[in-house]
Enzyme design. Structure first.
Site, mmCIF file in Angstrom:
data_model
loop_
_atom_site.group_PDB
_atom_site.id
_atom_site.type_symbol
_atom_site.label_atom_id
_atom_site.label_comp_id
_atom_site.label_asym_id
_atom_site.label_seq_id
_atom_site.Cartn_x
_atom_site.Cartn_y
_atom_site.Cartn_z
ATOM 1 N N ASN A 10 0.866 -1.178 0.000
ATOM 2 C CA ASN A 10 0.000 0.000 0.000
ATOM 3 C C ASN A 10 0.906 1.232 0.000
ATOM 4 O O ASN A 10 1.522 1.538 1.018
ATOM 5 C CB ASN A 10 -0.898 -0.037 1.245
ATOM 6 C CG ASN A 10 -1.772 1.208 1.363
ATOM 7 O OD1 ASN A 10 -1.790 2.048 0.460
ATOM 8 N ND2 ASN A 10 -2.479 1.319 2.478
ATOM 9 N N LYS A 12 0.016 4.246 -0.221
ATOM 10 C CA LYS A 12 -0.644 5.408 0.398
ATOM 11 C C LYS A 12 -0.422 6.661 -0.471
ATOM 12 O O LYS A 12 -0.360 6.542 -1.689
ATOM 13 C CB LYS A 12 -0.141 5.591 1.837
ATOM 14 C CG LYS A 12 -0.281 4.289 2.636
ATOM 15 C CD LYS A 12 -0.044 4.446 4.122
ATOM 16 C CE LYS A 12 -0.215 3.084 4.800
ATOM 17 N NZ LYS A 12 -0.058 3.156 6.258
ATOM 18 N N HIS A 97 -9.529 1.100 5.010
ATOM 19 C CA HIS A 97 -8.241 1.260 5.702
ATOM 20 C C HIS A 97 -8.453 2.165 6.922
ATOM 21 O O HIS A 97 -9.245 3.107 6.874
ATOM 22 C CB HIS A 97 -7.204 1.866 4.746
ATOM 23 C CG HIS A 97 -5.813 1.805 5.307
ATOM 24 N ND1 HIS A 97 -5.365 2.706 6.237
ATOM 25 C CD2 HIS A 97 -4.800 0.925 5.100
ATOM 26 C CE1 HIS A 97 -4.117 2.376 6.575
ATOM 27 N NE2 HIS A 97 -3.757 1.299 5.894
ATOM 28 N N GLU A 99 -6.818 4.543 8.049
ATOM 29 C CA GLU A 99 -6.607 5.979 7.797
ATOM 30 C C GLU A 99 -7.860 6.603 7.185
ATOM 31 O O GLU A 99 -8.167 7.775 7.434
ATOM 32 C CB GLU A 99 -5.367 6.170 6.898
ATOM 33 C CG GLU A 99 -4.079 5.893 7.677
ATOM 34 C CD GLU A 99 -2.934 5.333 6.857
ATOM 35 O OE1 GLU A 99 -2.961 5.413 5.612
ATOM 36 O OE2 GLU A 99 -1.991 4.803 7.480
ATOM 37 N N GLU A 169 -5.184 -5.045 10.435
ATOM 38 C CA GLU A 169 -4.166 -4.022 10.638
ATOM 39 C C GLU A 169 -4.430 -3.314 11.969
ATOM 40 O O GLU A 169 -5.226 -2.358 12.016
ATOM 41 C CB GLU A 169 -4.199 -2.997 9.506
ATOM 42 C CG GLU A 169 -3.918 -3.591 8.140
ATOM 43 C CD GLU A 169 -3.351 -2.555 7.190
ATOM 44 O OE1 GLU A 169 -2.284 -2.809 6.629
ATOM 45 O OE2 GLU A 169 -3.951 -1.477 7.030
ATOM 46 N N GLY A 175 2.713 2.174 10.777
ATOM 47 C CA GLY A 175 3.655 3.281 10.652
ATOM 48 C C GLY A 175 4.378 3.625 11.942
ATOM 49 O O GLY A 175 5.017 4.669 12.041
ATOM 50 N N SER A 215 3.644 -2.293 10.170
ATOM 51 C CA SER A 215 5.106 -2.364 10.346
ATOM 52 C C SER A 215 5.706 -3.699 9.921
ATOM 53 O O SER A 215 6.636 -4.198 10.553
ATOM 54 C CB SER A 215 5.483 -2.025 11.791
ATOM 55 O OG SER A 215 5.087 -0.702 12.105
HETATM 56 P P1 13P Z 1 3.180 0.304 7.626
HETATM 57 O O1 13P Z 1 3.674 -1.003 7.015
HETATM 58 O O2 13P Z 1 3.902 1.488 7.149
HETATM 59 O O3 13P Z 1 3.061 0.177 9.106
HETATM 60 O O4 13P Z 1 1.661 0.476 7.079
HETATM 61 C C1 13P Z 1 0.777 -0.565 7.171
HETATM 62 C C2 13P Z 1 -0.456 -0.223 6.406
HETATM 63 O O5 13P Z 1 -1.205 0.644 6.801
HETATM 64 C C3 13P Z 1 -0.703 -0.935 5.158
HETATM 65 O O6 13P Z 1 -1.982 -0.684 4.672
#
Ligand code: 13P
Length: 252
Positions: A10, A12, A97, A99, A169, A175, A215
């Protein structure tokens, strides 16, 4: 039941077009011989068509990061309908997601509508679920994920479920560099699979891929993939560089 793993990146809201193309092409050559798992990358909307064209015929599929709840081409400024994604070579769409839930007020009801829109367009949906740190600390993690599954997947038939992938997740692991331990992830993945068995039957539960995200890095992917209910990963930061994403894909 053997479930073919899926490793999805992803991206983003990262990368300008030239960088997206060069990363994708580098990845293409690094994973050209991979057959043990399915691979996807999810760039921003405006890069989807170019990347779909540049990766055509390769083993890397394209995922979008969102789609509209609406299926009818209509007056919805700023939205992109699922069939528009399918039309330009997209295979998967990430839905719900954390976010988007957190910053764009996406509810389980919207997630459910988006999933139905994606399936109607012939896409596969990667449906994200996961608890926040405070929800985990208050012992509400299973309640929260159970609710996201119940309302998110409401009304989906056994047939529909064949094109659903779940991504667990935990919000506190995204992150932050804090990965869930393989045990913590397995515990939730097992809960999700049991939950799917109750709502959609054992066969669906056994065949549905459940990805872990939060992560994931080259250093921790192998231990996560050894867990019986972890069928792949949704990778953020570590998917932005072709070399580290290729190492994750080649976790074995
Ligand atoms: P990270 O791998 O940067 O923690 O992000 C995970 C994520 O949100 C994948 O959709």
């Amino acid at each position: 039941m053997t479930r073919k793993p899926l490793i999805a990146g992803n991206w983003k809201m990262h990368k300008l077009l030239a960088d997206a193309v060069s990363t994708a092409l580098e990845l293409k050559s690094l994973v050209a011989n991979v057959t043990h798992c399915d691979i996807a990358i999810a760039p921003v909307f405006v890069h989807l068509k170019t990347l779909a064209e540049r990766l055509e015929g390769s083993n890397i599929k394209i995922a979008a990061q969102n789609c509209s709840t609406e299926t009818k081409h209509s007056a919805h400024t700023g939205e992109v309908a699922a069939d528009m994604l399918k039309d330009i070579g997209v295979s998967y769409v990430i839905i719900g997601h954390s976010e988007r839930r957190q910053y764009y007020c996406e509810t389980d009801e919207m997630v459910n509508k988006k999933i139905k829109a994606a399936l109607a367009a012939g896409l596969k949906a990667i449906v994200c679920v996961g608890e926040t740190l405070s929800e985990r600390e208050e012992g509400k993690l299973f309640e929260v994920v159970g609710r996201q599954l119940k309302f998110g997947l409401e009304g989906l038939t056994k047939n529909d479920m064949e094109r659903i992938i779940i991504a667990y997740e935990p919000v506190w692991a995204i992150g932050t560099g804090k990965t869930a331990t393989p045990d913590q992830a397995q515990q939730m993945h097992e809960f999700i699979r049991k939950n799917l068995a109750e709502t959609h039957g054992i066969e669906t539960a056994e065949s549905t891929k459940i990805l872990y995200g939060g992560s994931v890095k080259p250093e921790n992917i192998k231990d996560l993939m050894e867990e019986p209910d972890i069928d792949g990963a949704l990778v953020g930061g570590a998917s932005l560089e072709a070399s580290s994403f290729a190492q994750i894909i080649n976790y074995r």
